[in-house]
Write a protein that holds these residues in place. Structure first.
Motif, short mmCIF file in Angstrom:
data_model
loop_
_atom_site.label_atom_id
_atom_site.label_comp_id
_atom_site.label_asym_id
_atom_site.label_seq_id
_atom_site.Cartn_x
_atom_site.Cartn_y
_atom_site.Cartn_z
N THR A 361 -18.89 -24.56 25.70
CA THR A 361 -20.22 -24.33 26.25
C THR A 361 -20.65 -22.91 25.91
O THR A 361 -19.80 -22.03 25.70
CB THR A 361 -20.23 -24.51 27.79
OG1 THR A 361 -19.15 -23.75 28.32
CG2 THR A 361 -20.11 -25.97 28.16
N TYR A 372 -25.24 -25.21 27.57
CA TYR A 372 -25.05 -26.35 26.68
C TYR A 372 -23.82 -26.16 25.80
O TYR A 372 -23.39 -25.03 25.56
CB TYR A 372 -26.26 -26.52 25.75
CG TYR A 372 -27.53 -26.82 26.49
CD1 TYR A 372 -27.88 -28.12 26.79
CD2 TYR A 372 -28.38 -25.78 26.87
CE1 TYR A 372 -29.06 -28.40 27.48
CE2 TYR A 372 -29.57 -26.05 27.55
CZ TYR A 372 -29.90 -27.36 27.85
OH TYR A 372 -31.06 -27.62 28.51
N LYS A 373 -23.34 -27.27 25.28
CA LYS A 373 -22.24 -27.22 24.31
C LYS A 373 -22.73 -26.62 23.00
O LYS A 373 -23.87 -26.87 22.57
CB LYS A 373 -21.77 -28.64 24.02
CG LYS A 373 -20.59 -29.04 24.84
CD LYS A 373 -19.93 -30.24 24.19
CE LYS A 373 -18.74 -30.67 25.00
NZ LYS A 373 -18.38 -32.04 24.74
#
Ligand SMILES: Cc1cc2nc3c(=O)[nH]c(=O)nc-3n(C[C@H](O)[C@H](O)[C@H](O)COP(=O)(O)OP(=O)(O)OC[C@H]3O[C@@H](n4cnc5c(N)ncnc54)[C@H](O)[C@@H]3O)c2cc1C
Ligand SMILES: NC(=O)c1ccc[n+]([C@@H]2O[C@H](COP(=O)([O-])OP(=O)(O)OC[C@H]3O[C@@H](n4cnc5c(N)ncnc54)[C@H](O)[C@@H]3O)[C@@H](O)[C@H]2O)c1
Length: 444
Positions: A361, A372-373
């Motif tokens: 992340t 977010y990844k």
């Protein structure tokens, strides 16, 4: 006072012209462009077609007026037909047949590129579209308003094809995206990354057709069908986005050319003819990732090459530092950026290459929002250890991260130097064990 003639006033021409007019005021600058507009940002075309912006107004950043106010003579809708390189004269013809002859001391060719037209039957049918010019976008938008136009086939899943596929889907059309390669965006990303884009496109309802070659277009006046080596697809409109070729018409018999026909230039943007410079999509670039001359059609390269040529033409020596082909795309919030060459490309070019990947992340796990990844790949040469390329992909805005890799390739930095590069940490932004370091540390 020098007479400087510039042919082509889009991104490359505009950058050169403004640099000359702003910094070297004593020259006589004469500009020819066959189009009726200047500085159209093609990159905004998909946003306009997909109704993510409400008009095309903001897609221009310069004009004939601006150039004239700074003292240039501008001939719009005037095509240069021929150049006498020995006598240093440009011959042009206006829209109404007016003929012009203009002598030059220095000439800048900024004639750009043309969309590649496949050699297939049926490409002259109505509703078979290229998308390069402002006029092309307007034409496509007018046609999209017809509700009977439902099925659009986009040929070429490169940058233009993928961006337009999204735009057409956003305005409710059925979209089929065809590429002759095994995946989309294959010139920019390895399949581990392009598969994520493919998944994104299919999940939004775009039909993906890879590994098929379009053999002909059929219809009765208007296009109705795309025929490939394996299948047939119904089409009310076909958009061709299979790459650009350099527009070399004015110099192909007089100037030295690259293998794809681009004007071969040195680091000062000078062609093989004295006092003739070429910039932007009609010219070559020096590609730092492969340490060779290359052809990379991007507005960013166009602008920089325009600035370099302008200074040299006006007597200030300036060398280009080369490019890495850094690029980015954002489709339904999936952001992908890359620079240099992919692992697949490196292998194809014969490098003893390796790739290191990492996924995490963006921020520490305890940050619950806007986290977010991110997936990263760094490609390097096992022999020299020099970084050859990098790719990043996320719903987070990771776009600025690619610039570090761009600089690394430009400066021929090794993967080992990246392992311990000082990267700050703050939970609002990133992680202490950040993905740059973690990816680089894996390099054996
Ligand atoms: C849909 C689309 C999206 C894009 N998105 C991006 C992006 O996001 N990022 C990016 O970096 N790049 C993008 N590009 C690529 C970018 O637009 C080009 O690299 C850029 O336009 C090159 O600029 P240029 O001035 O060299 O050439 P061009 O834009 O091709 O301009 C050439 C100019 O020369 C004139 N001309 C040609 N021949 C003559 C002649 N004989 N006489 C007089 N005038 C002549 C033409 O009228 C034109 O104005 C995109 C392109 C398209 C089509
Ligand atoms: N986001 C951006 O930076 C951006 C956006 C649009 C365009 N551009 C630039 O503009 C230029 C032109 O874009 P483009 O999308 O036309 O070129 P591209 O090179 O990005 O993509 C062309 C695609 O067409 C495919 N192709 C080639 N021949 C084919 C055939 N006969 N049938 C089916 N598919 C075929 C290729 O495999 C490739 O995927 C490129 O240099 C691109 O980088 C950049």
């Amino acid at each position: 006072m020098e007479r400087i003639v510039v042919i082509g006033a889009n991104h490359a021409g505009t950058a050169a012209i403004n640099t000359i007019l702003d910094n070297y005021k004593d020259n006589k600058v004469v500009i020819f462009d066959s189009n009726d507009n200047i500085s159209f940002l093609g990159c905004g075309m998909a946003l306009w077609i997909g109704e993510q912006i409400h008009s095309s107004e903001g897609l221009f950043y310069c004009s004939k007026d601006i150039f004239e106010k700074k003292g240039a003579k501008v001939y719009m809708e005037t095509r240069v037909e021929r150049i006498d390189y020995d006598k240093k004269i440009v011959f042009a013809e206006g829209k109404y047949g007016q003929r012009y002859q203009q002598e030059y001391d220095k000439l800048i060719l900024a004639t750009g590129s043309l969309p590649i037209s496949p050699n297939i039957e049926g490409k002259e049918l109505d509703n078979v579209q290229f998308v390069k010019l402002f006029q092309n976008a307007k034409d496509v938008i007018d046609k999209l308003h017809n509700d009977a136009l439902k099925d659009i086939v986009v040929v070429g899943a490169g940058y233009i094809g993928v961006e337009l596929a999204e735009a057409f889907r956003r305005v409710g059309k059925n979209v089929t995206l065809i590429d002759n390669m095994h995946t989309c965006l294959s010139s920019y990303y390895d399949q581990e990354f392009s598969d994520i884009m493919s998944e994104n496109l299919s999940s939004h309802g775009i039909k993906l057709v890879y590994n098929e070659i379009v053999t002909k277009l059929e219809g009765n006046g208007k296009v109705e069908k795309v025929v490939t080596d394996k299948n047939e697809y119904h089409a009310d409109m076909v958009v061709l986005g299979i790459g650009f070729k350099p527009n070399n018409r004015l110099g192909k018999d007089d100037l030295e050319l690259f293998c794809n026909g681009a004007f071969l230039v040195d680091k000062q943007q000078q062609t093989s003819q004295p006092d003739v410079y070429a910039i932007g999509d009609c010219a070559t670039v020096f590609d730092n990732s492969i340490q060779k001359t290359n052809y990379i059609a991007l507005a960013t390269n166009a602008v920089r090459s325009g600035i370099v040529a302008a200074h040299n033409v006006c007597g200030t020596p300036l060398e280009s530092i080369g490019v890495q082909g850094s690029n980015g795309i954002c489709i339904w919030n999936l952001k992908m950026v890359s620079t240099g060459i992919s692992y697949a490309k490196a292998k194809k070019l014969g490098y003893d290459a390796a790739a290191v990947d990492y996924e995490d992340t963006q921020k520490p796990a305890f940050i619950e929002h806007d986290n977010y990844k991110v997936k990263i790949r760094i490609v390097y040469d096992k022999k020299t250890r020099i970084v050859l390329g990098a790719q990043l992909c996320s719903e987070y805005d990771i776009s600025m991260a690619i610039h570090m890799f761009s600089l690394a390739i430009q400066e021929q930095v090794t993967i080992d130097r990246l392992k311990l590069t000082d990267i700050f940490f703050l939970p609002h932004f990133n992680q202490p064990y950040n993905y740059f370091t973690m990816a680089a540390l894996q390099a054996k």
